[in-house]
Design an enzyme around this catalytic site. Structure first.
Site, PDB file in Angstrom:
ATOM      1  N   SER A 185       2.160  -8.543   3.526  1.00 32.05           N
ATOM      2  CA  SER A 185       1.845  -8.633   4.897  1.00 32.05           C
ATOM      3  C   SER A 185       0.164  -9.178   5.191  1.00 32.05           C
ATOM      4  O   SER A 185      -0.068  -9.943   4.795  1.00 32.05           O
ATOM      5  CB  SER A 185       1.688  -7.261   5.556  1.00 32.05           C
ATOM      6  OG  SER A 185       1.729  -6.881   6.984  1.00 32.05           O
ATOM      7  N   TYR A 198      -3.337   1.123   3.797  1.00 36.85           N
ATOM      8  CA  TYR A 198      -1.874  -0.181   4.110  1.00 36.85           C
ATOM      9  C   TYR A 198      -2.574  -1.644   3.507  1.00 36.85           C
ATOM     10  O   TYR A 198      -1.735  -2.499   2.257  1.00 36.85           O
ATOM     11  CB  TYR A 198      -1.119  -0.163   4.419  1.00 36.85           C
ATOM     12  CG  TYR A 198       0.209  -1.023   4.966  1.00 36.85           C
ATOM     13  CD1 TYR A 198       1.361  -1.120   3.988  1.00 36.85           C
ATOM     14  CD2 TYR A 198      -0.083  -2.550   5.985  1.00 36.85           C
ATOM     15  CE1 TYR A 198       2.328  -1.579   4.800  1.00 36.85           C
ATOM     16  CE2 TYR A 198       0.530  -3.690   5.609  1.00 36.85           C
ATOM     17  CZ  TYR A 198       2.263  -3.529   5.025  1.00 36.85           C
ATOM     18  OH  TYR A 198       3.251  -4.061   5.259  1.00 36.85           O
ATOM     19  N   SER A 199      -3.649  -1.906   4.096  1.00 38.64           N
ATOM     20  CA  SER A 199      -4.084  -3.409   3.870  1.00 38.64           C
ATOM     21  C   SER A 199      -4.889  -3.268   2.577  1.00 38.64           C
ATOM     22  O   SER A 199      -4.633  -4.779   2.319  1.00 38.64           O
ATOM     23  CB  SER A 199      -5.474  -3.370   4.967  1.00 38.64           C
ATOM     24  OG  SER A 199      -4.846  -3.312   6.208  1.00 38.64           O
ATOM     25  N   ALA A 200      -5.473  -2.456   2.353  1.00 37.10           N
ATOM     26  CA  ALA A 200      -6.187  -2.961   0.890  1.00 37.10           C
ATOM     27  C   ALA A 200      -5.065  -3.002  -0.436  1.00 37.10           C
ATOM     28  O   ALA A 200      -5.582  -3.853  -0.938  1.00 37.10           O
ATOM     29  CB  ALA A 200      -7.194  -0.986   1.169  1.00 37.10           C
ATOM     30  N   ALA A 201      -3.979  -2.250   0.089  1.00 37.96           N
ATOM     31  CA  ALA A 201      -2.766  -2.333  -0.732  1.00 37.96           C
ATOM     32  C   ALA A 201      -2.210  -3.786  -0.778  1.00 37.96           C
ATOM     33  O   ALA A 201      -1.860  -4.385  -2.499  1.00 37.96           O
ATOM     34  CB  ALA A 201      -1.860  -1.529  -1.173  1.00 37.96           C
ATOM     35  N   LYS A 202      -2.238  -3.734   0.294  1.00 37.00           N
ATOM     36  CA  LYS A 202      -1.250  -5.886   0.015  1.00 37.00           C
ATOM     37  C   LYS A 202      -1.901  -6.631  -0.069  1.00 37.00           C
ATOM     38  O   LYS A 202      -2.394  -7.498  -0.377  1.00 37.00           O
ATOM     39  CB  LYS A 202      -1.088  -5.792   2.143  1.00 37.00           C
ATOM     40  CG  LYS A 202      -0.007  -4.947   2.375  1.00 37.00           C
ATOM     41  CD  LYS A 202       1.571  -5.143   1.120  1.00 37.00           C
ATOM     42  CE  LYS A 202       2.510  -4.447   2.053  1.00 37.00           C
ATOM     43  NZ  LYS A 202       3.701  -4.598   1.728  1.00 37.00           N
TER      44      LYS A 202
END
Length: 358
Positions: A185, A198-202
């Site tokens: 993403s 979410y951003s950290a995981a992506k």
């Protein structure tokens, strides 16, 4: 001397790189166009090939399955709840897919990933594409989560849910010179509020596959696909952690399988671009590609990007669009009974020395 060299390089390299890129851009664009045309003419024929799609019950995973079905591939649809896959299986067969298997598996469990890959290879005798689409997002500010129990669960799905299937499938992908396709993403590098975990995981997912690309070299292809906003249901819902038994939380959440009907065209376009890029052997698929402009600003002018986002996000949203904030705690949490770090007695400074330092 090293500090002087680095200071000079800091002043010279960024502007010089921008000038060189400006002059080289037309030539690079022409070469990319020629490369795209050659890859399109020699794209991979998926007839009879075997494609494993994790998170196939999601909106993106479903559309990716249909795109591979139109290319007459054999499909293995994977999700935790197999009853959601039966309709997708029937539709894929109507679109031209060969044989379609449905496997219930939890991709955050290594044993399940080994089992689904083993069942696939046992049945088909090969594995050509692994498409990881499993993803779980959220729509809450970090401080509003209320319960940190969800944090590991979000990281497990978005990161380990990609790593474990890849680890299990990699030996068979090497044998067939296959490909791993990753549903990433734009939030992996573009900061967005209310999506911190979410951003950290992506971001971790993208960095993992960029490293893996160099490790597997030409034996296995890696396609990293990044998408912008393709729609989703960010309304209130109950987020249930099945691993913890009865642990439940009320929070704002969204899952990519809950994409609204109005965003179906965007999801289909993204799935079409992803599968087309994977069959051409592209290293990257970006839909839409204009988000890359922000990446240039982030590298060369991060302050401009920060000011822009603050300006865009400064408008106060309506009360109906904002969920109720968690009330602030009456007092700060008490410190731990024991210190987190234990220092040996010899390392502690005497009180008189501490007062002298102050």
């Amino acid at each position: 001397m090293e500090q002087v060299v680095n200071a000079v390089m800091d002043l010279v390299v960024p502007p010089a790189s921008m000038v060189m890129l400006a002059f080289a851009w037309p030539t690079l664009s022409f070469l990319r166009g020629v490369e795209w045309a050659l890859k399109t003419l020699t794209r991979e024929d998926m007839l009879g090939k075997v494609v494993v799609i994790t998170g196939a019950s999601s909106a993106i995973g479903e559309q990716i399955a249909y795109e591979y079905a139109r290319r007459n591939a054999n499909l293995v649809l994977v999700a935790r709840r197999e009853h959601r896959l039966f309709g997708i299986r029937d539709n894929a067969r109507l679109l031209g897919a060969g044989q379609v298997l449905v496997i219930a598996a939890d991709v955050v469990k290594e044993d399940d990933c080994r089992r689904l890959v083993s069942d696939t290879v046992t049945y088909f005798g090969q594995l050509n594409h692994l498409v990881n689409t499993v993803s779980l997002g959220h729509d809450f500010n970090f401080e509003e989560a209320g319960d940190t129990t969800a944090f590991p669960h979000l990281m497990d799905i978005n990161f380990w849910g990609n790593v474990y299937p890849t680890y299990a499938a990699l030996p068979y992908l090497r044998r067939s010179h296959g490909r791993v396709v990753v549903n990433a993403s734009v939030e992996s590098w573009l900061p967005m509020p209310r999506m911190s975990l979410y951003s950290a995981a992506k971001a971790a997912v993208v960095d993992f596959y960029e490293t893996l690309r160099y490790e597997v070299k030409d034996d296995v292809g890696v396609t990293v696909a990044t998408h912008g906003w393709v729609g989703g249901d960010a309304g209130g819902g109950k987020f249930t952690l099945e691993e913890g038994g009865a642990a439940e939380m009320q929070m704002q959440w969204k899952e990519e399988r809950e994409a609204t009907a109005g965003s179906g065209g965007q999801v289909e376009a993204y799935a079409r671009a992803l599968v087309g890029g994977a069959c051409r052997g592209d290293a990257y698929v970006k839909r839409p590609s204009w988000y890359d402009v922000f990446l240039v600003f982030r590298v060369f002018a991060p302050d401009v990007l920060a000011w822009t986002f603050r300006l865009l996000l400064s408008a106060a949203p309506t009360a109906a669009a904002v969920p109720a904030r968690r009330p602030p705690p009456a007092a700060l949490p008490a410190p731990p009974l024991r210190p987190l770090l234990e220092y040996p007695a010899a390392a502690r400074r005497p009180a008189a020395q501490l007062q002298k330092l102050e």
